[in-house]
Design an enzyme around this catalytic site. Structure first.
Site, PDB file in Angstrom:
ATOM      1  N   ASP A  83       0.836  -1.203   0.000  1.00 32.93           N
ATOM      2  CA  ASP A  83       0.000   0.000   0.000  1.00 32.93           C
ATOM      3  C   ASP A  83       0.866   1.247   0.000  1.00 32.93           C
ATOM      4  O   ASP A  83       2.006   1.243   0.469  1.00 32.93           O
ATOM      5  CB  ASP A  83      -0.963   0.018   1.190  1.00 32.93           C
ATOM      6  CG  ASP A  83      -0.261   0.012   2.545  1.00 32.93           C
ATOM      7  OD1 ASP A  83       0.735  -0.724   2.686  1.00 32.93           O
ATOM      8  OD2 ASP A  83      -0.711   0.740   3.449  1.00 32.93           O
ATOM      9  N   GLU A 148       0.020  -0.809   5.928  1.00 36.48           N
ATOM     10  CA  GLU A 148       1.109  -0.187   6.682  1.00 36.48           C
ATOM     11  C   GLU A 148       0.954   1.323   6.733  1.00 36.48           C
ATOM     12  O   GLU A 148       1.255   1.960   7.742  1.00 36.48           O
ATOM     13  CB  GLU A 148       2.445  -0.561   6.051  1.00 36.48           C
ATOM     14  CG  GLU A 148       3.645  -0.383   6.976  1.00 36.48           C
ATOM     15  CD  GLU A 148       4.237   1.022   6.957  1.00 36.48           C
ATOM     16  OE1 GLU A 148       5.045   1.336   7.836  1.00 36.48           O
ATOM     17  OE2 GLU A 148       3.893   1.802   6.040  1.00 36.48           O
TER      18      GLU A 148
END
Length: 398
Positions: A83, A148
């Protein structure tokens, strides 16, 4: 995800794999095709791949990836995230944020250095290692999240719990965050500081500034309390950590009038703390300082946000030395051992096995025109390959 491009992709090429991942618009919490692409590359190479989705109230569902090749120990884990943060103003970028273009030895795009480039280079190295060493003992596992850059609730912390509940165990882990300030020989992270956020409210009494005896100005009390928090250092640092640092991040009274004493003053502060403290002991110290400074003169309230960011250290030893040896062998310079910077998912991994962080140069992470040098991707692939070779050779005494 462009399936045509995937069919033509050589996953052993860290540059091509980085380009393919950057072209997946995997802005937190959207998977964007990035985990599918990585999972396909690993599966085609013989890895067992699973993509569990985790949920929690008030947070978006997040897809994760767990992959493993080999059934015996030791198990070397490679961790990271696909991500990325939003691009911001796309018009401010000089190139397509999700284009993955390479010009003059530089690969451009969101996530190029944080951390699709690092993940791609490590994956390419792992794939090359197994292809060239098909009888290599031990196992390699991948722990990859899509959470994250977000709340970090449905990502690595739950992926580790999920894997552990299924009997998966890890001996050591390399996390590919962009650890290097300016060159690939700069820095390995062997720990991280913790993070604690406090919210402080000082209560006063609203009134007319011309009649101060009928009012109670909370700003004076706030200044007094904040000065007390800042007057004495929290600590002097430790062997591997800088001194803990408190920063006031907001200060507000919400008062649009110039002739009114406000009723309240509010402040928020964040502390990046070392291994002298736990969140509980640090909160207790802050409360002690506030109580002492306030006396009977300042009416205040203090609260702390829940935190899963604790300070930790992977003690220097054979594994840390092995990572440093691999870096030095490929770059010609031994990297420093550091605990600087913000938080990372290493704070979760350290509960399961020793973990160190090493990745590409991170100068442009989260910025407009994020980029990574092609040479750095190639260097990280070589370093990871050497580390895997040395790790399994040493673990099995060959």
């Amino acid at each position: 995800m462009d399936t045509t491009a995937l069919s033509d992709l050589d996953p052993l090429d860290p540059v091509a794999l980085t380009q393919a991942l950057v072209r997946c618009a995997s802005v937190t919490p959207h998977e964007g095709g990035a985990l599918a692409l990585l999972g396909s590359a690993l599966s085609n190479a013989g890895y067992s791949v699973e993509r569990p989705v985790f949920s929690a109230p008030g947070t978006p569902d997040v897809e994760n990836l767990y992959a493993r090749i080999g059934t015996e120990g030791p198990v070397f884990a490679i961790a990271g995230h696909t991500d990325v943060v939003p691009v911001g103003d796309a018009a401010a970028w000089t190139r397509d944020p999700f284009g993955g273009t390479v010009e003059n030895g530089i690969l451009h795009g969101r996530g190029a250095c944080d951390m699709k480039g690092g993940l791609a280079a490590m994956a390419a190295a792992a794939l090359r290692f197994r292809r060239e060493n098909p009888e290599a003992p031990g196992s390699i596992a991948f722990l990859v999240t899509g959470d994250e850059e977000g709340p970090a609730v449905n990502g690595t912390v739950k992926l580790l719990e999920w894997a552990h509940a299924r009997g998966q165990r890890f001996d050591h882990c390399l996390l590919g965050e962009p650890t290097n300030p300016s060159s690939m020989s700069d820095m390995i992270k062997i720990g991280r500081r913790g993070s604690l956020t406090g919210r402080l409210t000082v209560n006063g009494k609203q009134g007319h500034v011309g009649y101060p005896h009928l009012a109670e100005n909370p700003i004076r009390g706030m200044v007094r309390l904040l000065a007390a928090l800042d007057a004495t250092p929290l600590d002097a640092g430790t062997e591997h950590f800088d001194p803990s640092n408190l920063e006031v991040t907001t200060l507000d009274v919400g008062n649009p009038a110039t002739n009114v004493v406000p009723a309240q003053a509010k402040a928020v502060f964040n502390i990046r703390f070392n291994d002298v403290w736990t969140p509980a002991t640090l909160a207790a110290e802050i409360e002690r300082r506030l109580h002492e400074a306030a006396g009977n003169a300042v009416r205040y309230e203090i609260s702390f946000e829940p935190t899963n960011s604790v300070a930790f250290l992977t003690q220097p030893g054979p594994f840390v030395a092995m990572v440093a040896d691999a870096v030095e062998a490929e770059t010609g310079k031994r990297p420093a051992l550091s605990t600087t910077g913000g938080t990372s998912d290493a704070r979760f991994i350290k509960n399961y096995c020793p973990v160190v962080e090493y990745g590409v140069v991170g100068q442009t992470m989260h910025q407009v025109d994020e980029q990574v040098a092609v040479a750095d991707l190639l260097a990280l692939e070589r370093i990871t390959y050497r580390l895997l070779h040395d790790y399994f050779a040493v673990q099995h005494g060959s």
